[in-house]
Design an enzyme around this catalytic site. Structure first.
Site, PDB file in Angstrom:
ATOM      1  N   ARG A  37       0.688  -2.037  -0.203  1.00  0.00           N
ATOM      2  CA  ARG A  37      -0.430   0.144   0.350  1.00  0.00           C
ATOM      3  C   ARG A  37       1.038   1.226   0.005  1.00  0.00           C
ATOM      4  O   ARG A  37       0.830   2.641  -0.788  1.00  0.00           O
ATOM      5  CB  ARG A  37      -1.242   0.188   1.483  1.00  0.00           C
ATOM      6  CG  ARG A  37      -1.707  -0.952   0.753  1.00  0.00           C
ATOM      7  CD  ARG A  37      -3.393  -0.608   2.397  1.00  0.00           C
ATOM      8  NE  ARG A  37      -4.433  -1.298   2.365  1.00  0.00           N
ATOM      9  CZ  ARG A  37      -5.299  -2.187   2.726  1.00  0.00           C
ATOM     10  NH1 ARG A  37      -4.749  -1.453   3.797  1.00  0.00           N
ATOM     11  NH2 ARG A  37      -6.164  -1.998   2.598  1.00  0.00           N
ATOM     12  N   LYS A 186     -14.257 -15.913   7.582  1.00  0.00           N
ATOM     13  CA  LYS A 186     -15.337 -15.256   7.287  1.00  0.00           C
ATOM     14  C   LYS A 186     -16.693 -15.295   6.462  1.00  0.00           C
ATOM     15  O   LYS A 186     -16.911 -14.592   5.888  1.00  0.00           O
ATOM     16  CB  LYS A 186     -15.546 -14.540   8.475  1.00  0.00           C
ATOM     17  CG  LYS A 186     -14.412 -14.884   9.716  1.00  0.00           C
ATOM     18  CD  LYS A 186     -14.941 -14.085  10.938  1.00  0.00           C
ATOM     19  CE  LYS A 186     -14.475 -12.885  10.898  1.00  0.00           C
ATOM     20  NZ  LYS A 186     -14.459 -11.431  12.025  1.00  0.00           N
ATOM     21  N   GLY A 339      -6.369  -6.982   0.753  1.00  0.00           N
ATOM     22  CA  GLY A 339      -5.674  -7.207   1.675  1.00  0.00           C
ATOM     23  C   GLY A 339      -4.836  -8.342   2.087  1.00  0.00           C
ATOM     24  O   GLY A 339      -4.003  -8.580   1.124  1.00  0.00           O
ATOM     25  N   GLY A 363     -11.888  -4.550   1.933  1.00  0.00           N
ATOM     26  CA  GLY A 363     -12.769  -4.422   1.977  1.00  0.00           C
ATOM     27  C   GLY A 363     -13.998  -3.253   1.471  1.00  0.00           C
ATOM     28  O   GLY A 363     -15.405  -3.699   1.059  1.00  0.00           O
TER      29      GLY A 363
HETATM   30  C1  3PG Z   1      -8.069  -2.013   5.502  1.00  0.00           C
HETATM   31  O1  3PG Z   1      -7.177  -2.006   5.925  1.00  0.00           O
HETATM   32  O2  3PG Z   1      -9.548  -2.329   5.510  1.00  0.00           O
HETATM   33  C2  3PG Z   1      -8.458  -0.568   4.884  1.00  0.00           C
HETATM   34  O3  3PG Z   1      -7.394   0.354   5.373  1.00  0.00           O
HETATM   35  C3  3PG Z   1      -9.778   0.962   6.276  1.00  0.00           C
HETATM   36  O4  3PG Z   1      -9.250   0.076   7.597  1.00  0.00           O
HETATM   37  P1  3PG Z   1     -10.189  -0.719   8.773  1.00  0.00           P
HETATM   38  O5  3PG Z   1     -10.852  -1.315   7.687  1.00  0.00           O
HETATM   39  O6  3PG Z   1      -9.804  -0.915  10.035  1.00  0.00           O
HETATM   40  O7  3PG Z   1     -11.313   0.442   8.240  1.00  0.00           O
HETATM   41 MG    MG Z   2     -10.657  -3.682   6.666  1.00  0.00          MG
END
Ligand code: 3PG
Ligand code: MG
Length: 384
Positions: A37, A186, A339, A363
């Site tokens: 990132r 999950k 992620g 997300g």
């Molecule tokens: C992530 O890693 O999903 C984003 O940086 C947002 O972070 P968060 O899920 O803790 O809001």
């Molecule tokens: Mg997140």
């Protein structure tokens, strides 16, 4: 939506919201385990400073808790190591400001519009224009993501522009067959997106920790595997809906099971329908790897989110590796969704250019595909 080229930045203080939320090795050193990132954020930082902007980066790290700035700052995590890595990668010094991790300020994540708005006003005084480039955080209605851009002339950064373009293509113009692969832990995190993907995809492959709840929903025993028993009815619903719509749902046919969750745990391969009571699933088995590869072979579009096993442990990385290779072999648009799967690709040493696009948003990508409104994008789309 306006972009950087539409914004006058020369000589101005630009508040740049980036997503520098990188995984840290929490077992000891606090070291950055995947700087993807940070690297994805470099082009816009360089572009702005090359154009004579004074760039002030706002970012968050982790999910600090505590009722006050002081309590949160004491508990961490600090962005200091991220600033240091950023400086190394940029090849120029990055000074570290008192702003720190923007989530140290409780108002950043407040549900109260007034609290967030007041904090955004304070942030707005630090700059003259705003650039939103933190794609991974656009699904958060937070002060630095949502309220702040509404207060300043603003534009979307190149990363946000490119991420949105790819996701738009997936949702409006995907070449077929469109195959989705979902792994990760999950089902509760992903059932909503599966619901919407039933409108988009021709085939959905379900693996990783999520698969056990699907196997349980079919009436099989899953031993000590991760199971979200309360999700079984919702999973049954999704399976029935897939059937009605003619979307093929593909589940693992065999699994690697281990005695416990550890790097060197004793393990063996069993049929997915015969998981022993005292074992837990930790990876896809060889027949599943072959089946998933076969189901990907004719794809023209692929979206993959979530590993198939505990890839951090070499003994349980084969499923995720085989999947990563099968997706890389696809002749079409291949998108790795954020992620853990992006980190897995890099950790397994698979060249990033093997895919059309590796998203920085886990997300955020999923919520986009779910058809949700993303506050950070709404704010950037607003007139300024
Ligand atoms: C992530 O890693 O999903 C984003 O940086 C947002 O972070 P968060 O899920 O803790 O809001
Ligand atoms: Mg997140």
């Amino acid at each position: 939506m306006r972009f950087i080229d539409d914004l006058e930045v020369m000589g101005r203080r630009v508040l740049l919201r980036s997503d520098l939320n990188v995984p840290l090795d929490l077992t000891g050193t606090g070291e950055i385990t995947d700087d993807g990132r940070i690297r994805a954020s470099l082009p816009v930082i360089s572009k702005l400073s090359d154009r004579g902007a004074r760039v002030i980066i706002l970012a968050h790290l982790g999910r600090p808790t505590g009722g006050t700035f002081e309590a949160r700052a004491a508990g961490g995590p600090s962005l200091r190591p991220v600033a240091a890595r950023l400086g190394e990668l940029l090849g120029r010094p990055v000074s570290f400001a008192v702003l720190e991790n923007v989530r140290f300020e409780p108002a950043e994540t407040s549900k109260d519009d007034t609290e967030r708005g007041e904090f955004a006003q304070r942030l707005a005084r630090l700059g003259e224009v705003y650039v939103g480039d933190g794609f991974g955080a656009v699904h958060r209605k937070h002060a630095s993501v949502y309220d702040l851009p509404l207060l300043l002339p603003h534009a979307a950064g190149d990363l946000v522009r490119d991420e949105v373009a790819v996701l738009r293509q997936l949702t409006t113009d995907a070449a077929r067959p469109f195959v989705v692969v979902l792994g990760g832990k999950k089902p509760s995190d992903k059932l909503a997106v599966i619901g919407n993907l039933l409108n988009l995809a021709d085939r959905i492959l379900i693996g990783g920790g999520m698969a056990y709840t699907f196997l349980a929903a079919q009436g099989y025993e899953v031993g000590n595997s991760v199971l979200e028993a309360d999700q079984v009815p919702a999973v049954r619903e999704v399976m029935a809906e897939a059937e009605r719509r003619g979307v093929e749902l593909v589940l693992p046919v065999d699994l690697v099971v281990a005695t416990h969750f550890a790097r060197d745990a004793e393990h063996s391969v069993v049929a997915a329908t015969e998981i022993p009571a005292d074992r837990e699933g930790v990876d896809a088995g060889p027949r599943t790897r072959a089946l998933f590869a076969e189901k990907l072979a004719d794809a023209k579009t692929v979206f993959w989110n979530g590993p198939l096993g505990v890839f951090e442990f070499p003994a349980f990385a084969a499923g995720t590796r085989a999947l990563a290779e099968a997706v890389a072999a696809v002749d079409g648009l291949t998108v790795v969704g954020g992620g853990d799967s992006a980190a897995a690709v890099r950790a397994l040493g698979i060249p990033e250019k093997s895919y059309s696009h590796i998203s920085t948003g886990g997300g955020a990508s999923l919520e986009y595909l779910e058809g949700k409104t993303l506050p950070g994008l709404t704010a950037l789309e607003a007139d300024s």
